[in-house]
Scaffold this active site. Structure first.
Site, PDB file in Angstrom:
ATOM      1  N   SER A  48       0.796  -1.234   0.000  1.00  0.00           N
ATOM      2  CA  SER A  48       0.000   0.000   0.000  1.00  0.00           C
ATOM      3  C   SER A  48       0.828   1.284   0.000  1.00  0.00           C
ATOM      4  CB  SER A  48      -0.972   0.016   1.171  1.00  0.00           C
ATOM      5  OG  SER A  48      -0.303   0.214   2.384  1.00  0.00           O
ATOM      6  N   LYS A  92      -0.207   4.927   6.635  1.00  0.00           N
ATOM      7  CA  LYS A  92      -0.753   5.661   5.492  1.00  0.00           C
ATOM      8  C   LYS A  92      -0.272   7.103   5.543  1.00  0.00           C
ATOM      9  CE  LYS A  92      -3.438   2.159   4.415  1.00  0.00           C
ATOM     10  NZ  LYS A  92      -3.069   1.268   3.354  1.00  0.00           N
TER      11      LYS A  92
END
Length: 166
Positions: A48, A92
């Protein structure tokens, strides 16, 4: 007389053992406080955050002070307790803060369906750098600010990637 000497020796040994135990306990308390509230290492792996972070794994240092003082913003890489599975911590990048207008596509390969959302008060919008392989705010919406666990400031492993994250 012999019993008194025997008890005296054991008393001395017990006092020394207790003293050493307290030193170890104090060290472990300091280690816990440092790890939970100041700075901690964390292992991050997965697709990710490609290309910023490696697929096979990076060891990062995250500090746990900035988010408590409200000092995180767009562009910062943060550790966030997953809204989908609270046992997991995800890494993130913050894309938007409360009040920001965010436009996104659920399917990055198709630009036909674009959604726009205003990040609500007390929330942030997080996304992985690899939009094709990231489960992030595009899928579960804005994340409450309270789920932020830390702000990543340094990569320590692998050695060739040592340094501040960009």
């Amino acid at each position: 007389m012999r019993v008194v000497k025997y008890i005296s020796e054991w008393s001395s040994i017990a006092k020394e053992a207790l003293s050493q135990t307290f030193i170890v306990a104090k060290f472990l308390c300091l280690l816990h406080v440092t790890n939970a509230y100041i700075c901690s290492p964390t292992l991050v792996f997965g697709p990710s955050m490609l290309p910023t972070l490696n697929l096979s794994g990076d060891v990062l240092l995250a500090e746990h002070v900035s988010h408590r003082l409200g000092k995180v913003g767009p562009g910062d890489v943060v550790l966030v307790r997953s809204p989908l599975d609270p046992r997991k911590i995800v890494t993130k990048r913050i894309v938007g803060m409360e009040g920001d207008r965010i436009s996104f596509s659920l399917d990055p390969s198709s630009t036909d369906s674009c959604h726009t959302i205003v990040v609500p008060k007390g929330h942030v919008w997080i996304q992985g750098d690899n939009v094709y392989a990231s489960s992030d705010s595009r899928h579960f919406g804005p994340v409450p600010y309270g789920l932020i666990q830390g702000k990543v400031f340094c990569r320590v492993w692998p050695p060739y990637g040592f340094g501040a994250l960009e």
